[in-house]
Design an enzyme around this catalytic site. Structure first.
Site, mmCIF file in Angstrom:
data_model
loop_
_atom_site.group_PDB
_atom_site.id
_atom_site.type_symbol
_atom_site.label_atom_id
_atom_site.label_comp_id
_atom_site.label_asym_id
_atom_site.label_seq_id
_atom_site.Cartn_x
_atom_site.Cartn_y
_atom_site.Cartn_z
ATOM 1 N N ASP A 1 33.558 102.660 39.945
ATOM 2 C CA ASP A 1 34.720 104.540 40.390
ATOM 3 C C ASP A 1 33.768 105.650 40.143
ATOM 4 O OD1 ASP A 1 35.856 101.861 39.996
ATOM 5 O OD2 ASP A 1 37.978 102.553 40.211
ATOM 6 N N LYS B 1 40.032 106.419 46.526
ATOM 7 C CA LYS B 1 40.481 106.229 45.573
ATOM 8 C C LYS B 1 41.277 107.647 44.951
ATOM 9 C CE LYS B 1 40.774 105.014 40.064
ATOM 10 N NZ LYS B 1 40.179 105.092 38.880
ATOM 11 N N LYS C 1 42.474 102.896 46.630
ATOM 12 C CA LYS C 1 43.563 102.572 45.149
ATOM 13 C C LYS C 1 43.986 103.805 44.881
ATOM 14 C CE LYS C 1 42.077 102.406 40.213
ATOM 15 N NZ LYS C 1 40.462 101.814 39.421
#
Length: 318
Positions: free
Chosen positions: A155, A218, A254
């Site tokens: 991430d 995300k 996400k």
């Protein structure tokens, strides 16, 4: 996870034409929150689906090998066995989607999951999380080290300065370098939407991140003052839809930060189903970044099975 997003050359013309209708976004977000929720066994089924999409996360300064180990054990058995048995789900392999930790804790998580004979992936934040304000060389090295230690997903955080000042080519180049450093490892790009200023900027940053090869986009690090909100999600998933229609490549989504209740997880699943369809209701294309959410979902499942609410201390550590 889904097939890798190969990315595409930066299309500045597409990026420059983006305009987001704020009022329409807010109205759509209100509609989704007002949907009539599923009840009884249907709600329990949706909550189990939410569990399978959770990236169970610990990103604290006091993380130790011990609490990372407990997190990993919880991820492999997120809902009590007796509760799953009551729903005839004990042999369906219900686990969270992944565990998410700092790079320095990746080796601990990999070791714990291997010892438990689990194939659950370990995700690691990287690139100077949460602010992304370290040198590019340092950020790239952090990605490589996490991959070497066994992280299956990375991430990354984008450089918000570049997004805020409209330096889309520079942002694209940076994310491409992160993509290259990840190798075959899947990459999620954190936009830190609370620091991007406008919905139009959020949409543009989403597009550029996908063009550079992000497998997921995300919302947040969870450390900003504004994290995952439904209006921002509408903007990001519409960007995912447009990118798919133009390229044929499916990119995951996400939301992360501030998602704490079972009720909220149902709204997120509804949003994905209505905006992107059933295919985006699986961990291949949808993740919930959360630490305390699982405990509340398990309490709701306990209530479904027993008719009573459990105290939080009756649930194993989440």
């Amino acid at each position: 996870m889904s097939a890798r997003n190969p990315g595409m050359p930066l299309d500045l013309e597409w990026v420059s034409k983006v305009r987001v209708n704020t009022q329409a976004v807010l109205k759509r977000a209100q509609q989704i929150q007002g949907r009539n929720k599923n009840k009884k066994q249907w709600q329990a089924a949706w909550l189990l689906r939410a569990v399978t999409c959770i990236d169970l996360t610990t990103l604290a300064g006091d993380d130790t090998p011990g609490n990372v180990h407990r997190l990993c054990m919880k991820a492999t058995q997120p809902v009590r066995y007796d509760l799953l048995k009551s729903m005839d789900m004990q042999d369906k392999g219900v686990t969270t989607a992944a565990v998410c930790v700092y790079p320095s804790r990746v080796a601990d998580a990999v070791k714990s999951l291997k010892a438990a004979n689990s194939s659950l992936p370990v995700a690691s934040v990287a690139t100077g999380f949460p602010a992304g304000q370290t040198s590019l060389k340092t950020r790239l090295e952090e990605v490589r080290m996490a991959v070497e230690d066994g992280a299956m997903e990375i991430d990354i955080v984008i450089n918000r300065t570049l997004a805020l000042t409209g330096q889309w080519e520079a942002m694209y180049e940076e994310v491409c370098q992160f993509r290259e450093a990840c190798g075959e490892t899947h990459m999620k790009s954190i936009l830190a939407i609370g620091e991007l200023g406008t919905y139009t900027n959020v949409y543009k940053a989403s597009l550029v991140a996908m063009m550079a090869g992000s497998d997921f986009i995300k919302t947040s690090t969870g450390k900003e003052s504004v994290n995952a909100t439904y209006p921002v999600a509408i903007v990001m998933v519409r960007a995912i839809r447009d990118y798919f229609l133009k390229t044929g490549h499916k990119v995951g989504f996400k939301p992360a930060g501030g998602i704490r209740t079972a009720k909220e997880s149902l709204v997120w699943l509804t949003l994905m189903k209505e905006e992107l369809g059933d295919e985006w209701l699986s961990p291949h294309l949808f993740r919930l970044g959360a630490s305390s959410l699982l405990a509340d979902i398990e309490r709701q499942i306990y209530h479904h099975v027993t008719g009573c609410y459990a105290a939080y201390h009756q649930m194993p550590m989440a």
